[in-house]
Design a protein around this motif. Sequence first.
Motif, PDB file in Angstrom:
ATOM      1  N   ARG A 175      37.608  46.453  47.052  1.00 40.36           N
ATOM      2  CA  ARG A 175      38.301  45.619  46.054  1.00 40.36           C
ATOM      3  C   ARG A 175      37.626  45.739  44.684  1.00 40.36           C
ATOM      4  O   ARG A 175      38.285  45.826  43.657  1.00 40.36           O
ATOM      5  CB  ARG A 175      38.301  44.158  46.513  1.00 40.36           C
ATOM      6  CG  ARG A 175      39.185  43.888  47.720  1.00 40.36           C
ATOM      7  CD  ARG A 175      38.869  42.532  48.335  1.00 40.36           C
ATOM      8  NE  ARG A 175      39.022  41.443  47.390  1.00 40.36           N
ATOM      9  CZ  ARG A 175      39.989  40.504  47.440  1.00 40.36           C
ATOM     10  NH1 ARG A 175      40.897  40.569  48.406  1.00 40.36           N
ATOM     11  NH2 ARG A 175      40.046  39.532  46.556  1.00 40.36           N
ATOM     12  N   ALA A 200      38.460  49.053  42.855  1.00 44.25           N
ATOM     13  CA  ALA A 200      39.862  49.347  42.535  1.00 44.25           C
ATOM     14  C   ALA A 200      40.104  49.505  41.043  1.00 44.25           C
ATOM     15  O   ALA A 200      40.891  50.363  40.631  1.00 44.25           O
ATOM     16  CB  ALA A 200      40.747  48.249  43.106  1.00 44.25           C
ATOM     17  N   SER A 201      39.447  48.702  40.217  1.00 41.54           N
ATOM     18  CA  SER A 201      39.724  48.732  38.778  1.00 41.54           C
ATOM     19  C   SER A 201      38.516  49.162  37.960  1.00 41.54           C
ATOM     20  O   SER A 201      38.466  48.910  36.749  1.00 41.54           O
ATOM     21  CB  SER A 201      40.176  47.337  38.313  1.00 41.54           C
ATOM     22  OG  SER A 201      39.169  46.370  38.577  1.00 41.54           O
ATOM     23  N   ARG A 202      37.545  49.811  38.608  1.00 41.16           N
ATOM     24  CA  ARG A 202      36.313  50.170  37.902  1.00 41.16           C
ATOM     25  C   ARG A 202      36.001  51.651  38.054  1.00 41.16           C
ATOM     26  O   ARG A 202      36.452  52.303  38.999  1.00 41.16           O
ATOM     27  CB  ARG A 202      35.140  49.327  38.410  1.00 41.16           C
ATOM     28  CG  ARG A 202      35.281  47.840  38.059  1.00 41.16           C
ATOM     29  CD  ARG A 202      34.190  47.005  38.693  1.00 41.16           C
ATOM     30  NE  ARG A 202      34.218  45.622  38.237  1.00 41.16           N
ATOM     31  CZ  ARG A 202      34.965  44.664  38.778  1.00 41.16           C
ATOM     32  NH1 ARG A 202      35.765  44.966  39.799  1.00 41.16           N
ATOM     33  NH2 ARG A 202      34.921  43.429  38.314  1.00 41.16           N
TER      34      ARG A 202
END
Length: 322
Positions: free
Chosen positions: A65, A68-70
């Motif tokens: 998690r 996911a955006s890093r």
Amino acid sequence: MTGSVAHWIESYLEHVQARKLAANSLRAYRRDLESVAGELAELTGDSGLPVAELDPAVLRSAFARFAASRSAATVTRAWSTWNGLFGFLVVEGAVAGNPMQVVPRPRSAPPAPKPLQGEDTPERLLRTAASDGRKARNPWPERDVAVLATLLCTGVRSAELLALPVSALAGRAGDRRIQVRGKGGKNRSIPIEDDLDELIQRYLTTRRARFGGRLPGDAALWVDHRGEPMRRGGLQYLVNRTLRAAGMSDRVQRGAMVHALRHTFATRLAEDGANAAEIAKLLGHASMNSSQSYIDVTAREQRLSVRANRTLRVLGELSPRG
């Protein structure tokens, strides 16, 4: 021994703070720990989750998690931080083992160097500092040239440069070195050539003339126009101002600025024949890369490597004897 994740995060941060980490590093540790801890709390529905319940499965999910955006570099750094936390927990007896070894981490290539662009850029930068600095409201070209020359001819990090005390200058004239305390508290000794030494000594002479008195060994080596220790913002301003004055702002790659001078030092050494072991030693890297063992080099080899740096050629005309 029991305790929540939040409790042990604070204990670990106290532990690493005792190593005198830079404030930015400590903030990065906290950010990585608390970000993943937030994912764990959402997954488990328990903000007071005991560390003993952190099994590999829940950690893998939390990192998935988090990732996911890093970027891969951010995830790798967070993985290393949590690996350090679990090493601490094992020593403290809070957990039986380190589950991070089965939590995947991304493979990321090392960032590409970002030296100053343009064959003559270092020389023009130094000449501009020597001439344009005299036009300022409170000119101190001796200081400006010495700072930039030290960055370009030793490859020290900006934080290392700003942390140098006067006593960091060691040895006799002709065999001078700068003693640098680097990342992780690791010390290294960097040889400096006579022309650079003379520029630094000239700066110190003008500093005494400006502010008077003797310079104790524990005083900051580099100071601003008020005699206060130079700070990061002042150093960035000096580099940026000199690049603009030289008409070379476009020769710095995005995200580099002061660090570009360190990359320029290393790039020029490589181009002029220094090997990877010599460069790694001078830059204070723990290793050359993951597939190559660290090779120690002698003081003589280090000095020969530094002497090969082409940037040194302009220092002769800028030093007092030039």
